[in-house]
Design a protein around this motif. Structure first.
Motif, short mmCIF file in Angstrom:
data_model
loop_
_atom_site.label_atom_id
_atom_site.label_comp_id
_atom_site.label_asym_id
_atom_site.label_seq_id
_atom_site.Cartn_x
_atom_site.Cartn_y
_atom_site.Cartn_z
N ALA A 50 0.79 -1.36 -0.11
CA ALA A 50 0.13 0.01 -0.12
C ALA A 50 0.89 1.08 0.10
CB ALA A 50 -0.94 0.02 1.09
N ALA A 51 2.05 1.16 0.75
CA ALA A 51 2.60 2.20 0.88
C ALA A 51 3.50 2.56 -0.39
CB ALA A 51 3.99 2.24 1.95
N GLY A 52 3.85 1.50 -1.15
CA GLY A 52 4.49 1.69 -2.27
C GLY A 52 3.67 2.23 -3.33
N LEU A 53 2.49 1.75 -3.52
CA LEU A 53 1.22 2.20 -4.47
C LEU A 53 1.03 3.84 -4.21
CD1 LEU A 53 -0.90 -0.94 -4.44
CD2 LEU A 53 0.51 -0.17 -6.37
N TRP A 54 1.00 4.20 -2.93
CA TRP A 54 0.39 5.54 -2.54
C TRP A 54 1.79 6.50 -2.80
CZ3 TRP A 54 -3.66 7.97 -1.03
CH2 TRP A 54 -3.50 9.28 -0.43
N THR A 55 3.02 6.05 -2.62
CA THR A 55 4.05 7.02 -2.95
C THR A 55 4.45 7.14 -4.22
OG1 THR A 55 5.68 5.14 -2.25
CG2 THR A 55 5.02 6.74 -0.59
N SER A 56 4.17 5.99 -5.07
CA SER A 56 4.20 6.03 -6.66
C SER A 56 3.40 7.03 -7.36
CB SER A 56 3.98 4.62 -7.33
OG SER A 56 2.59 4.34 -7.34
N LEU A 168 8.74 -9.65 -17.31
CA LEU A 168 9.84 -8.61 -17.23
C LEU A 168 9.99 -8.14 -18.50
CD1 LEU A 168 11.98 -9.62 -14.11
CD2 LEU A 168 10.22 -7.81 -14.16
N PHE A 169 10.41 -9.03 -19.55
CA PHE A 169 10.85 -8.71 -20.87
C PHE A 169 10.03 -8.69 -22.10
CE2 PHE A 169 14.60 -10.47 -18.57
CZ PHE A 169 15.51 -9.09 -18.76
N TRP A 170 8.80 -9.16 -22.04
CA TRP A 170 7.92 -9.49 -22.91
C TRP A 170 6.65 -8.97 -22.93
CZ3 TRP A 170 11.85 -13.33 -22.44
CH2 TRP A 170 12.71 -13.00 -23.34
N LEU A 171 6.21 -9.03 -21.34
CA LEU A 171 4.84 -8.48 -21.15
C LEU A 171 4.84 -7.28 -19.97
CD1 LEU A 171 3.12 -12.00 -20.52
CD2 LEU A 171 3.09 -10.66 -22.65
N PRO A 172 5.62 -6.23 -20.33
CA PRO A 172 6.06 -5.35 -19.50
C PRO A 172 4.76 -4.45 -19.16
CG PRO A 172 6.53 -4.52 -21.50
CD PRO A 172 6.16 -5.96 -21.40
N VAL A 173 4.54 -4.31 -17.91
CA VAL A 173 3.38 -3.17 -17.47
C VAL A 173 4.16 -2.05 -16.37
CG1 VAL A 173 1.87 -5.49 -17.03
CG2 VAL A 173 3.39 -4.84 -15.22
N PRO A 174 3.45 -1.09 -16.19
CA PRO A 174 3.88 0.04 -15.22
C PRO A 174 4.52 -0.46 -14.02
CG PRO A 174 1.68 0.35 -16.08
CD PRO A 174 1.78 -1.01 -16.37
N ALA A 175 5.84 -0.01 -13.77
CA ALA A 175 6.60 -0.73 -12.53
C ALA A 175 5.82 -0.81 -11.23
CB ALA A 175 7.65 0.29 -12.40
N VAL A 176 4.54 0.12 -11.10
CA VAL A 176 3.86 -0.08 -9.79
C VAL A 176 3.29 -1.26 -9.81
CG1 VAL A 176 3.81 2.49 -9.26
CG2 VAL A 176 2.28 1.24 -10.80
N PHE A 177 3.04 -2.09 -10.75
CA PHE A 177 2.41 -3.36 -10.87
C PHE A 177 3.26 -4.59 -11.18
CE2 PHE A 177 -1.15 -0.64 -12.68
CZ PHE A 177 -1.69 -0.23 -11.33
N SER A 178 4.48 -4.41 -11.02
CA SER A 178 5.64 -5.42 -11.44
C SER A 178 5.54 -6.60 -10.44
CB SER A 178 6.97 -4.68 -11.59
OG SER A 178 7.10 -4.24 -10.36
N TRP A 179 4.94 -6.14 -9.22
CA TRP A 179 4.77 -7.21 -8.05
C TRP A 179 3.79 -8.32 -8.55
CZ3 TRP A 179 -0.01 -7.51 -6.45
CH2 TRP A 179 -1.05 -6.21 -6.97
#
Length: 205
Positions: A50-56, A168-179
């Motif tokens: 939650a903190a990561g999503l909020w600060t992003s 990571l390499f072929w289905l990239p998403v915004p960094a905030v959803f990489s988890w």
């Protein structure tokens, strides 16, 4: 031979009705210490997410529906990794019952809903992401499930890494959803499908 630990596959009886069904879904006979670690882990990791999503700053760009999907997916995956790693879940989902394999594969297949919700709602209809991850999930699940028992953990780890690298390499998403992908495949291919022995401390040790 280890004399300080023992393996226990004994599944305790469960109550009738809804309470029993819920207990069987989570894994009957979860110890108090398992519950404490599971709860603290869920709270701690959920707060970090939650903190990561909020600060992003991404939360301000998402619709209410997208926020709900992200929140539910995050809680389910974090909690699911921990729950499926407990001795109680290992005993139940890998019990000596012909119906257990079907239950495991149905459990995994139900998570196609997660992929559809993330791909179609959060990622604005990204069919390539959704369908490729669905293929990785179902194909990986079948491979792990039918692998020789002494290779299941190794196979699951290899497939987990492959799925994460593909994302990571072929289905990239915004960094905030990489988890999402690492937790998703960890929960299902490793924590749920690998039949690790339910170890506990020997009472007479």
């Amino acid at each position: 031979m280890r004399r300080d630990v023992q393996i226990s596959w004994e599944i305790p009886a469960t109550p009738p009705g809804l309470a029993g069904r819920l207990e069987r879904f989570m894994g009957p006979g979860k110890s108090r210490s398992e519950s404490v670690v599971e709860t603290l882990g869920l709270l701690g990791c959920a707060l970090l997410l939650a903190a990561g999503l909020w600060t992003s700053g991404v939360t301000g760009d998402l619709s209410t529906a997208q926020l709900v999907v992200v929140a539910l997916a995050g809680l389910d995956l974090i909690g699911g990794v921990l729950t499926n790693a407990t001795n109680a879940a290992k005993r139940w989902y890998h019990r000596a019952d012909p119906a257990a394999r079907r239950a495991r594969l149905l459990f995994v297949s139900a998570h196609l809903i997660h992929l559809a919700a993330m791909g179609l709602v959060v990622l604005s209809g990204d069919l390539t992401w959704t369908l490729t991850n669905a293929a990785l999930l179902l194909g990986g699940a079948v491979v792990v499930e039918f692998a020789p028992v002494h290779l299941k953990r190794l196979v699951a780890m290899a497939l987990l890494m492959a799925a994460v690298l593909v994302n990571l390499f072929w289905l990239p998403v915004p960094a905030v959803f990489s988890w999402f992908a690492p937790l998703f495949f960890l929960k299902l291919l490793v924590c749920h499908l690998v039949p690790e022995a339910p170890l506990e401390r020997r009472r007479d040790a």
